[in-house]
Design an enzyme around this catalytic site. Sequence first.
Site, short mmCIF file in Angstrom:
data_model
loop_
_atom_site.label_atom_id
_atom_site.label_comp_id
_atom_site.label_asym_id
_atom_site.label_seq_id
_atom_site.Cartn_x
_atom_site.Cartn_y
_atom_site.Cartn_z
N CYS A 34 13.13 3.18 7.81
CA CYS A 34 12.90 2.52 6.53
C CYS A 34 11.44 2.67 6.12
CB CYS A 34 13.27 1.04 6.65
SG CYS A 34 13.33 0.20 5.07
N CYS B 160 21.00 -0.50 7.43
CA CYS B 160 21.37 -0.20 8.81
C CYS B 160 21.60 1.30 8.89
CB CYS B 160 22.57 -1.01 9.28
SG CYS B 160 24.13 -0.69 8.48
N CYS C 15 17.88 -0.05 12.17
CA CYS C 15 17.63 1.32 11.69
C CYS C 15 16.28 1.85 12.17
CB CYS C 15 17.74 1.41 10.17
SG CYS C 15 16.50 0.50 9.27
#
Length: 139
Positions: A91, A13, A87
């Site tokens: 990533c 996150c 997020c």
Amino acid sequence: MSTPAVPSVLFVCVHNAGRSQMAAAFLTRLGGERVEVRSAGSAPAEAVNPAVVEALAEVGIDIAAETPKILTTEAVQASDVVITMGCGDACPFFPGKTYLDWTLEDPAGQGVEAVRPIRDEIERRIRGLLADLGIEPTA
């Protein structure tokens, strides 16, 4: 989802101070040594959210000593399952990994009363993840 002998799961996150910490704590408790657990944030906070620490303490999980960690490419590469929690595109993507996106309310700035339902939903999803991985929960 095909799984290795000891699957590795990474929770990501933004701040690594709430949702990903709760998910990692539940997976560690319920999966034990049968799963490797990591958590990280794309922009880690200085400390874990105190309301999250309190909400987990209510169910017998102590994360008071945990600290937010920065998301690294190496952590993603070393994981079989990557679960993102708000997020966005921070990533990195690697072929062959299983990616899941869990939409969960952000506990940042909220009191323990608001964190409890998020905690309970995360536990429910962790139990489902364990079932998908073929791992019987320890509790």
